[in-house]
Motif scaffolding. Sequence first.
Motif, mmCIF file in Angstrom:
data_model
loop_
_atom_site.group_PDB
_atom_site.id
_atom_site.type_symbol
_atom_site.label_atom_id
_atom_site.label_comp_id
_atom_site.label_asym_id
_atom_site.label_seq_id
_atom_site.Cartn_x
_atom_site.Cartn_y
_atom_site.Cartn_z
ATOM 1 N N UNK A 63 0.833 -1.197 0.000
ATOM 2 C CA UNK A 63 0.000 0.000 0.000
ATOM 3 C C UNK A 63 0.872 1.253 0.000
ATOM 4 N N UNK A 64 1.995 1.210 0.713
ATOM 5 C CA UNK A 64 2.953 2.319 0.666
ATOM 6 C C UNK A 64 3.431 2.548 -0.761
ATOM 7 N N UNK A 65 3.743 1.466 -1.468
ATOM 8 C CA UNK A 65 4.211 1.583 -2.841
ATOM 9 C C UNK A 65 3.161 2.246 -3.713
ATOM 10 N N UNK A 66 1.905 1.867 -3.517
ATOM 11 C CA UNK A 66 0.819 2.493 -4.279
ATOM 12 C C UNK A 66 0.750 3.994 -4.013
ATOM 13 N N UNK A 67 0.959 4.395 -2.772
ATOM 14 C CA UNK A 67 0.945 5.818 -2.424
ATOM 15 C C UNK A 67 2.151 6.535 -3.016
ATOM 16 N N UNK A 68 3.290 5.872 -3.022
ATOM 17 C CA UNK A 68 4.511 6.473 -3.563
ATOM 18 C C UNK A 68 4.342 6.803 -5.045
ATOM 19 N N UNK A 69 3.735 5.890 -5.798
ATOM 20 C CA UNK A 69 3.635 6.093 -7.248
ATOM 21 C C UNK A 69 2.388 6.879 -7.643
ATOM 22 N N UNK A 70 1.474 7.089 -6.715
ATOM 23 C CA UNK A 70 0.245 7.801 -7.049
ATOM 24 C C UNK A 70 -0.169 8.686 -5.869
#
Length: 307
Positions: A63-70
């Motif tokens: 979920x962190x990765x999703x926030x990082x890219x978007x």
Amino acid sequence: MDSLQEEVLALKKQRNAVILAHNYQVKEIQEVADFVGDSLGLAYKARDTKAEVILFCGVHFMAETAKIVNPTRKVLLPDLNAGCSLADSCDAGELAEYKKRHPGVYVVAYINCTAGVKAQSDVICTSGNAQKIVERIPKDREVLFVPDQNLGEWVKEKTGRPMNLWPGNCYVHVEFTHASITRIRREYPDAPVVAHPECVRAVRMLADEVCSTEKMIGYCRENPAKAFIIATESGMLHRLRRELPEKEFIAGPTDKCACADCRYMKMNTLEKVRDALLNLEPEIVMDEKLREQAFIPIERMLDWSRN
């Protein structure tokens, strides 16, 4: 489809949300997801979505990765306590100390790590693209691979590239043993063994194919065998059985049982998915400077993976 799944789908439409689910999620969640996949595939989906809300059914680092890219989207995780033993094995402070002792080291971070570790890395990889990523690194650089020692060891074998390996592992995958897989092979002698590279070397050596969860789909589809022994987290069996119903998939056992469940992945439930869409929380919130630093190696991975 049961009434709770129908409620989730209605809320998803109401909230203009997209549901991304990892292959290790429970069957009921996979069935309501817009996309089910591995870390690389879901990273692309998170970056490219036009939905206002991203509900990520996986573990915290995903979920962190999703926030990082978007960063402009609201990113929800059904249970904020859904962590990862592998991500926990590499502390950002310890990595910073290592980099001080080894100036100029090139850090390759498996995506199964925290945003703090990503922010200190040169490039991110997944199990599906790790070999390709490592082959792109300049030959004159000293390389540190974090945090999964087993995946790193497998990449070293595939590429011949010297690398220092961080001593981390996934507690689920290291429970598969040479003895447990040998026993199941005797029971199903015609079934190829398909193992995830997070498994220990003794298991990988027994496998007919070692690959990421996403590549397991293609391997099993193209292989003429009618049954396969799958050595990865149990949730993957749901997707395999749904997409390839004409074939049989046998859970690779550990020495304890044929129940390789990740307790963190299984913290997400359909009820929590419903509640997250209803309340628009728990939300992933991240310091913007940290997000910007972590975005650089992720974007490098996405670019290198496309080429």
